[in-house]
Design a protein around this motif. Structure first.
Motif, PDB file in Angstrom:
ATOM      1  N   GLU A 124       0.827  -1.204   0.000  1.00 19.82           N
ATOM      2  CA  GLU A 124       0.000   0.000   0.000  1.00 19.82           C
ATOM      3  C   GLU A 124       0.862   1.256   0.000  1.00 19.82           C
ATOM      4  O   GLU A 124       0.516   2.249  -0.650  1.00 19.82           O
ATOM      5  N   THR A 125       1.991   1.217   0.710  1.00 18.08           N
ATOM      6  CA  THR A 125       2.874   2.381   0.700  1.00 18.08           C
ATOM      7  C   THR A 125       3.493   2.574  -0.680  1.00 18.08           C
ATOM      8  O   THR A 125       3.570   3.709  -1.182  1.00 18.08           O
ATOM      9  N   GLU A 126       3.911   1.489  -1.311  1.00 21.22           N
ATOM     10  CA  GLU A 126       4.441   1.607  -2.678  1.00 21.22           C
ATOM     11  C   GLU A 126       3.370   2.180  -3.609  1.00 21.22           C
ATOM     12  O   GLU A 126       3.666   3.027  -4.463  1.00 21.22           O
ATOM     13  N   ARG A 127       2.134   1.725  -3.433  1.00 26.99           N
ATOM     14  CA  ARG A 127       1.047   2.214  -4.290  1.00 26.99           C
ATOM     15  C   ARG A 127       0.846   3.713  -4.108  1.00 26.99           C
ATOM     16  O   ARG A 127       0.716   4.457  -5.090  1.00 26.99           O
ATOM     17  N   LEU A 128       0.843   4.183  -2.872  1.00 18.83           N
ATOM     18  CA  LEU A 128       0.580   5.606  -2.650  1.00 18.83           C
ATOM     19  C   LEU A 128       1.757   6.467  -3.115  1.00 18.83           C
ATOM     20  O   LEU A 128       1.564   7.613  -3.554  1.00 18.83           O
ATOM     21  N   ILE A 129       2.972   5.927  -3.034  1.00 20.41           N
ATOM     22  CA  ILE A 129       4.123   6.685  -3.553  1.00 20.41           C
ATOM     23  C   ILE A 129       4.024   6.812  -5.069  1.00 20.41           C
ATOM     24  O   ILE A 129       4.235   7.891  -5.636  1.00 20.41           O
ATOM     25  N   ARG A 130       3.679   5.709  -5.741  1.00 23.43           N
ATOM     26  CA  ARG A 130       3.490   5.775  -7.201  1.00 23.43           C
ATOM     27  C   ARG A 130       2.393   6.780  -7.548  1.00 23.43           C
ATOM     28  O   ARG A 130       2.538   7.577  -8.481  1.00 23.43           O
TER      29      ARG A 130
END
Length: 307
Positions: A124-130
């Protein structure tokens, strides 16, 4: 020179990164963020700028990131409750004009069947950074060898048993220092934007194999005892380890919660963490260090625990 901000800079990972960048002559390029800035007085004395920044106080993050061009976002410690904290950091980075976020993620998170509780926080953190539109690099660190050899190892040595629900599953445990030095290579280098690196150790090993290594190097007979998830929970419950995360709580030297650890062991058992890459070699120009080497470096401490 590029100004680099580091969250959680007073932690072990953050200190390794900070020291390595100071050694490169970058002290005055560093913005060290912590909810306990006093713990970084030694780094301030060496020329780093220390600022208060707390994931749970989003406004403080924006102020702390002023002037930063790159951000090392070291994942929080509250497993199962980190996404909101990381969202605050990413929002602050965008508001402050940070150009590039380097995030300490975790291996094996692409498969939605992976039962490890840590998967949700990281994917989820990777998704929000993208989604933020910021340039990024994801450092997907494997399980720290330090956690098992240095932190859990003394208990294993004292009891003569390694008890785990990981079964015969294998993983390539990695030194925390190697992970942090890979972060340094990315922060101080170029050409890493948009990249995802798997930061792993050199060997795929089961906990039974690591137990045998511990016994061989220390000379102390040890047994590996596989248990079910339910038995593992019962063991942690008896130790007083909380099932859900509690900030800054350590029980017998263990800072985690049992939902995290039991789901992690299951992920190993079911093969979701059986990942080994050459990314440490690519980033550092040398192979990652082995579990055997970590045991050898700590052999006297481990023998002392057995005594």
């Amino acid at each position: 020179m590029t100004r680099i901000a580091i969250t959680g800079a007073s932690g072990q990972y953050g200190r390794i990164v900070t020291q390595a960048l100071i050694d490169q002559g970058r002290a005055r390029d560093l913005i060290l963020m912590s909810r306990t800035p006093d713990k970084l007085a030694d780094m301030a004395a060496r020329g780093c700028e220390v600022r208060y920044g707390d994931y749970d106080q989003p406004a403080s993050m924006v102020e702390a990131l002023a002037g930063a061009e790159r951000l090392l976002l070291i994942s929080g410690t509250r497993v199962g409750a980190r996404v909101a904290q990381h969202q605050a950091a990413v929002d602050a980075a965008k508001a402050a004009g940070v150009g590039h976020v380097v995030y300490t993620s975790f291996i094996g998170i692409d498969d939605p069947a992976n039962p490890a509780e840590v998967r949700h926080d990281h994917i989820e953190t990777e998704r929000l950074i993208r989604a933020s539109g910021l340039n990024f690099t994801f450092l997907r660190d494997a399980h720290y060898a330090d956690a098992m050899i240095v932190m859990a190892g003394p208990g294993v040595m004292a009891s003569r048993q390694w008890i785990s629900n990981a079964g015969a599953g294998r993983e390539a445990m990695v030194w925390r220092e190697d992970c942090a030095l890979c972060a340094v290579a990315v922060l101080a280098g170029e050409g890493h934007g948009g990249q995802t690196y798997d930061i792993t150790g050199p060997d795929l090993q089961s906990f039974a194999e690591v137990t045998a290594l511990l016994a061989e190097v220390t000379g102390v007979p040890l047994d590996y005892v596989p248990v079910s998830d339910e038995q593992q929970y019962a063991m942690f419950d008896a130790m007083g380890i909380p099932r859900r995360p509690v900030d800054d709580q350590y029980v017998s030297g263990i800072p985690w919660n049992s939902d995290d650890m039991v789901s992690f062991g299951r992920a190993i058992r079911e093969g979701f963490l059986e990942i080994r890459s050459g990314d440490v070699q690519r980033l550092l120009g040398r192979p990652p260090r082995s579990v055997r080497a970590m045991i050898a470096e700590n052999v006297e401490m481990l023998r002392g625990a057995a005594a």
